[in-house]
Design a protein around this motif. Structure first.
Motif, PDB file in Angstrom:
ATOM      1  N   UNK A 119      45.087  40.412  43.300  1.00 58.42           N
ATOM      2  CA  UNK A 119      46.450  40.008  43.653  1.00 58.42           C
ATOM      3  C   UNK A 119      47.275  39.712  42.402  1.00 58.42           C
ATOM      4  N   UNK A 120      46.680  39.006  41.455  1.00 63.92           N
ATOM      5  CA  UNK A 120      47.414  38.682  40.224  1.00 63.92           C
ATOM      6  C   UNK A 120      47.740  39.953  39.434  1.00 63.92           C
ATOM      7  N   UNK A 121      46.816  40.899  39.383  1.00 59.10           N
ATOM      8  CA  UNK A 121      47.057  42.146  38.658  1.00 59.10           C
ATOM      9  C   UNK A 121      48.199  42.946  39.270  1.00 59.10           C
ATOM     10  N   UNK A 122      48.371  42.844  40.583  1.00 59.47           N
ATOM     11  CA  UNK A 122      49.421  43.620  41.248  1.00 59.47           C
ATOM     12  C   UNK A 122      50.734  42.843  41.358  1.00 59.47           C
ATOM     13  N   UNK A 123      50.846  41.761  40.608  1.00 59.31           N
ATOM     14  CA  UNK A 123      52.135  41.102  40.447  1.00 59.31           C
ATOM     15  C   UNK A 123      52.380  39.872  41.282  1.00 59.31           C
ATOM     16  N   UNK A 124      51.393  39.439  42.065  1.00 56.31           N
ATOM     17  CA  UNK A 124      51.586  38.234  42.871  1.00 56.31           C
ATOM     18  C   UNK A 124      51.330  36.985  42.027  1.00 56.31           C
ATOM     19  N   UNK A 125      51.934  35.907  42.445  1.00 54.63           N
ATOM     20  CA  UNK A 125      51.775  34.629  41.741  1.00 54.63           C
ATOM     21  C   UNK A 125      51.360  33.557  42.736  1.00 54.63           C
ATOM     22  N   UNK A 126      51.089  32.365  42.217  1.00 56.84           N
ATOM     23  CA  UNK A 126      50.672  31.219  43.049  1.00 56.84           C
ATOM     24  C   UNK A 126      49.501  31.619  43.960  1.00 56.84           C
ATOM     25  N   UNK A 127      48.554  32.352  43.420  1.00 55.98           N
ATOM     26  CA  UNK A 127      47.430  32.868  44.206  1.00 55.98           C
ATOM     27  C   UNK A 127      46.354  31.796  44.337  1.00 55.98           C
ATOM     28  N   UNK A 128      45.918  31.575  45.567  1.00 57.85           N
ATOM     29  CA  UNK A 128      44.812  30.636  45.790  1.00 57.85           C
ATOM     30  C   UNK A 128      44.082  31.011  47.072  1.00 57.85           C
ATOM     31  N   UNK A 129      42.807  30.663  47.108  1.00 55.19           N
ATOM     32  CA  UNK A 129      41.966  30.971  48.265  1.00 55.19           C
ATOM     33  C   UNK A 129      41.504  29.677  48.912  1.00 55.19           C
ATOM     34  N   UNK A 130      41.606  29.636  50.247  1.00 53.16           N
ATOM     35  CA  UNK A 130      41.193  28.463  51.006  1.00 53.16           C
ATOM     36  C   UNK A 130      40.085  28.869  51.974  1.00 53.16           C
ATOM     37  N   UNK A 131      39.050  28.050  52.123  1.00 49.48           N
ATOM     38  CA  UNK A 131      37.949  28.394  53.032  1.00 49.48           C
ATOM     39  C   UNK A 131      38.336  28.158  54.486  1.00 49.48           C
ATOM     40  N   UNK A 132      37.534  28.711  55.358  1.00 47.02           N
ATOM     41  CA  UNK A 132      37.645  28.455  56.791  1.00 47.02           C
ATOM     42  C   UNK A 132      36.389  27.732  57.248  1.00 47.02           C
ATOM     43  N   UNK A 133      36.467  26.960  58.334  1.00 46.18           N
ATOM     44  CA  UNK A 133      35.338  26.097  58.716  1.00 46.18           C
ATOM     45  C   UNK A 133      34.260  26.832  59.502  1.00 46.18           C
ATOM     46  N   UNK A 134      33.187  26.109  59.784  1.00 52.60           N
ATOM     47  CA  UNK A 134      32.137  26.641  60.652  1.00 52.60           C
ATOM     48  C   UNK A 134      31.238  27.622  59.938  1.00 52.60           C
ATOM     49  N   UNK A 135      30.632  28.532  60.705  1.00 44.79           N
ATOM     50  CA  UNK A 135      29.682  29.478  60.130  1.00 44.79           C
ATOM     51  C   UNK A 135      30.341  30.417  59.132  1.00 44.79           C
ATOM     52  N   UNK A 136      31.681  30.524  59.190  1.00 45.21           N
ATOM     53  CA  UNK A 136      32.375  31.460  58.302  1.00 45.21           C
ATOM     54  C   UNK A 136      32.700  30.869  56.931  1.00 45.21           C
ATOM     55  N   UNK A 137      32.335  29.614  56.683  1.00 45.44           N
ATOM     56  CA  UNK A 137      32.574  29.028  55.371  1.00 45.44           C
ATOM     57  C   UNK A 137      31.849  29.841  54.303  1.00 45.44           C
ATOM     58  N   UNK A 138      32.596  30.265  53.295  1.00 47.35           N
ATOM     59  CA  UNK A 138      32.034  31.105  52.249  1.00 47.35           C
ATOM     60  C   UNK A 138      32.009  32.575  52.603  1.00 47.35           C
ATOM     61  N   UNK A 139      32.424  32.909  53.830  1.00 45.59           N
ATOM     62  CA  UNK A 139      32.422  34.299  54.300  1.00 45.59           C
ATOM     63  C   UNK A 139      33.840  34.782  54.585  1.00 45.59           C
ATOM     64  N   UNK A 140      34.635  33.954  55.259  1.00 47.59           N
ATOM     65  CA  UNK A 140      36.031  34.275  55.566  1.00 47.59           C
ATOM     66  C   UNK A 140      36.935  33.286  54.855  1.00 47.59           C
ATOM     67  N   UNK A 141      38.033  33.793  54.287  1.00 41.94           N
ATOM     68  CA  UNK A 141      38.968  32.939  53.556  1.00 41.94           C
ATOM     69  C   UNK A 141      40.404  33.290  53.921  1.00 41.94           C
ATOM     70  N   UNK A 142      41.291  32.323  53.713  1.00 39.53           N
ATOM     71  CA  UNK A 142      42.722  32.591  53.665  1.00 39.53           C
ATOM     72  C   UNK A 142      43.109  32.678  52.206  1.00 39.53           C
ATOM     73  N   UNK A 143      43.655  33.807  51.796  1.00 41.36           N
ATOM     74  CA  UNK A 143      44.132  33.954  50.424  1.00 41.36           C
ATOM     75  C   UNK A 143      45.652  33.969  50.465  1.00 41.36           C
ATOM     76  N   UNK A 144      46.261  33.023  49.779  1.00 40.77           N
ATOM     77  CA  UNK A 144      47.710  32.849  49.768  1.00 40.77           C
ATOM     78  C   UNK A 144      48.293  33.305  48.447  1.00 40.77           C
ATOM     79  N   UNK A 145      49.495  33.862  48.498  1.00 45.02           N
ATOM     80  CA  UNK A 145      50.167  34.312  47.282  1.00 45.02           C
ATOM     81  C   UNK A 145      51.655  34.381  47.553  1.00 45.02           C
TER      82      UNK A 145
END
Length: 240
Positions: free
Chosen positions: A204-230
């Motif tokens: 995301x940063x390479x393609x010009x986005x800023x304020x990039x951060x990843x947030x986890x999701x709860x339950x069995x998907x922790x570490x598997x599914x994320x919300x990535x914001x930019x």
């Protein structure tokens, strides 16, 4: 590892569309997690006056999540699979929601000027993620927000093993039973082949986005599914 691409993948989703909602319903928290990721866009005023893009809307679960967080927004929902889009459009929606049949790489016909883009379970299924990110950046207003809800593994061997165990124990048997084994093998393998969270945030940063951060999701998907914001740049830039 063999994956489906482009028209072949769209055709597989077309075939699976009739049973897709039934299969996603067995995933604990599937719709709640989509709503959580949509809320993380932090759209003001219930979306009043905003134009939003749901990119890769499938059968409309992500569209419903976006609508729940921004009930007053105009929402354009796009998907490359005609079968999935037909199922989505057949559901009851308010007048501000519309559906467009188009690949994620070809947003010129969809238009631009979006205040935010929501993309759920999309990027690991496109042939050229950088091209899609560039198209999204162009479609966004300067400073516009992006939320990517995706199976992006943390990079931990344990999380990779959990994903494979869930697929082998639940996802793949359900897909075979539904007559869509090829698609669900692709969905399992596409996660293993796709970026880890650090790799995707760097993309995301390479393609010009800023304020990039990843947030986890709860339950069995922790570490598997994320919300990535930019966010898109504050000033319009030419697509490289």
């Amino acid at each position: 590892m063999t994956l489906l691409h482009d028209g072949e993948l769209s055709a597989a989703f077309d075939h699976a569309a009739r049973r897709y909602d039934l299969l996603t319903a067995v995933n604990p928290g599937y719709r709640a997690d989509l709503r959580r990721s949509a809320r993380r866009l932090r759209l003001p005023g219930g979306g009043r006056g905003l134009r939003l893009l749901d990119l890769g809307c499938g059968t409309g679960a992500s569209t419903a999540a976006l609508l729940a967080s921004a009930p007053h927004a105009e929402i354009v929902a796009v998907d490359a699979s005609a079968g999935m889009l037909e199922r989505a459009a057949a559901k009851p929606w308010p007048p501000g929601v519309s559906f467009v049949h188009a690949p994620a790489e070809e947003l010129a016909g969809v238009g631009g000027g979006f205040d935010a883009v929501f993309a759920a379970y999309l990027f690991r299924n496109v042939t050229d993620p950088d091209a899609v990110l560039a198209a999204v950046r162009t479609a966004l207003e300067p400073g516009g927000r992006l939320a990517v809800h995706e199976y992006t593994l943390s990079g931990s061997a344990a999380h990779r093993a959990v994903w494979t165990a869930v697929c082998r124990g639940i996802v793949l048997p359900a897909g075979r039973l539904a007559g869509d084994g090829g698609l669900y093998r692709h969905l399992w393998r596409s996660v293993l082949a796709f970026d880890t969270v650090p790799e995707f945030t760097a993309r995301l940063r390479r393609t010009g986005f800023r304020q990039v951060r990843a947030l986890p999701l709860p339950g069995w998907q922790t570490g598997i599914t994320h919300t990535v914001l930019a966010a898109a740049p504050d000033v319009r830039q030419e697509t490289p």
